[in-house]
Motif scaffolding. Structure first.
Motif, PDB file in Angstrom:
ATOM      1  N   CYS A  23       0.830  -1.210   0.000  1.00 45.62           N
ATOM      2  CA  CYS A  23       0.000   0.000   0.000  1.00 45.62           C
ATOM      3  C   CYS A  23       0.859   1.253   0.000  1.00 45.62           C
ATOM      4  CB  CYS A  23      -0.932   0.014   1.215  1.00 45.62           C
ATOM      5  SG  CYS A  23      -2.255  -1.180   1.130  1.00 45.62           S
ATOM      6  N   LEU A  24       1.948   1.239   0.743  1.00 47.04           N
ATOM      7  CA  LEU A  24       2.854   2.380   0.777  1.00 47.04           C
ATOM      8  C   LEU A  24       3.491   2.614  -0.593  1.00 47.04           C
ATOM      9  CD1 LEU A  24       4.189   4.535   2.541  1.00 47.04           C
ATOM     10  CD2 LEU A  24       5.990   2.888   3.034  1.00 47.04           C
ATOM     11  N   LEU A  63       2.153   1.839  -3.450  1.00 50.15           N
ATOM     12  CA  LEU A  63       1.086   2.374  -4.295  1.00 50.15           C
ATOM     13  C   LEU A  63       0.903   3.863  -4.042  1.00 50.15           C
ATOM     14  CD1 LEU A  63      -1.230   1.991  -6.325  1.00 50.15           C
ATOM     15  CD2 LEU A  63      -2.679   1.382  -4.381  1.00 50.15           C
ATOM     16  N   VAL A  64       0.898   4.274  -2.786  1.00 54.16           N
ATOM     17  CA  VAL A  64       0.735   5.689  -2.453  1.00 54.16           C
ATOM     18  C   VAL A  64       1.908   6.499  -3.003  1.00 54.16           C
ATOM     19  CG1 VAL A  64       0.750   7.314  -0.510  1.00 54.16           C
ATOM     20  CG2 VAL A  64      -0.725   5.307  -0.451  1.00 54.16           C
ATOM     21  N   LEU A  65       3.125   5.989  -2.892  1.00 56.75           N
ATOM     22  CA  LEU A  65       4.291   6.702  -3.418  1.00 56.75           C
ATOM     23  C   LEU A  65       4.245   6.809  -4.936  1.00 56.75           C
ATOM     24  CD1 LEU A  65       7.102   5.263  -1.137  1.00 56.75           C
ATOM     25  CD2 LEU A  65       6.094   7.546  -1.066  1.00 56.75           C
ATOM     26  N   VAL A 102       1.462   6.892  -6.793  1.00 56.30           N
ATOM     27  CA  VAL A 102       0.424   7.886  -7.100  1.00 56.30           C
ATOM     28  C   VAL A 102       0.957   9.286  -6.847  1.00 56.30           C
ATOM     29  CG1 VAL A 102      -1.822   8.787  -6.372  1.00 56.30           C
ATOM     30  CG2 VAL A 102      -1.524   6.344  -6.730  1.00 56.30           C
ATOM     31  N   ASP A 103       1.690   9.468  -5.761  1.00 53.23           N
ATOM     32  CA  ASP A 103       2.253  10.775  -5.454  1.00 53.23           C
ATOM     33  C   ASP A 103       3.238  11.215  -6.538  1.00 53.23           C
ATOM     34  OD1 ASP A 103       2.669  13.056  -3.727  1.00 53.23           O
ATOM     35  OD2 ASP A 103       4.646  12.195  -3.310  1.00 53.23           O
ATOM     36  N   VAL A 126       1.439   2.572 -10.822  1.00 55.84           N
ATOM     37  CA  VAL A 126       0.163   2.568 -10.087  1.00 55.84           C
ATOM     38  C   VAL A 126      -0.693   1.387 -10.544  1.00 55.84           C
ATOM     39  CG1 VAL A 126      -2.008   3.838  -9.763  1.00 55.84           C
ATOM     40  CG2 VAL A 126       0.181   5.043  -9.641  1.00 55.84           C
TER      41      VAL A 126
END
Length: 100
Positions: free
Chosen positions: A14-15, A17-19, A21-22, A35
């Motif tokens: 999940c981390l 994925l967030v990175l 997207v960022d 992503v």
């Protein structure tokens, strides 16, 4: 013990994925592929009880969730590798030059 490892690896996925997207939202559109790859990994994690059957790739017997995880991680890793190899640095991203 395996539940703890699953929680940690799920958190790391999940981390990542967030990175991704960022990075994509900050103006690096190549990270949208990462992503998609990490989305496949998380989908495979959630759908592991629903996707049944085996796929025969040569002599390997791979379950669909494992196959989606492998494909997702490969897409994400190749995207990051592509960005690291062919990244172009603009003037605004360069480090400031020290003044003497």
């Amino acid at each position: 013990m395996s539940v703890g490892i699953d929680l940690v690896s799920g958190f790391i996925e999940c981390l990542m994925l967030v990175l991704a997207v960022d990075a994509a939202r900050r103006g690096r559109p190549v990270y949208w592929a990462a992503v998609v790859g990490m989305g496949l990994v998380l989908y495979a994690r959630m759908a592991s009880g629903f996707l049944v059957g085996e796929m025969s790739l040569t002599s390997l017997r791979i379950t669909p969730p494992a196959f989606l995880t492998i494909v997702g991680l490969a897409i994400a890793a190749l995207t990051v590798l592509f960005d690291l190899l062919f990244e172009t640095v603009t003037e605004s991203e360069e480090a400031p030059k020290p003044s003497v």
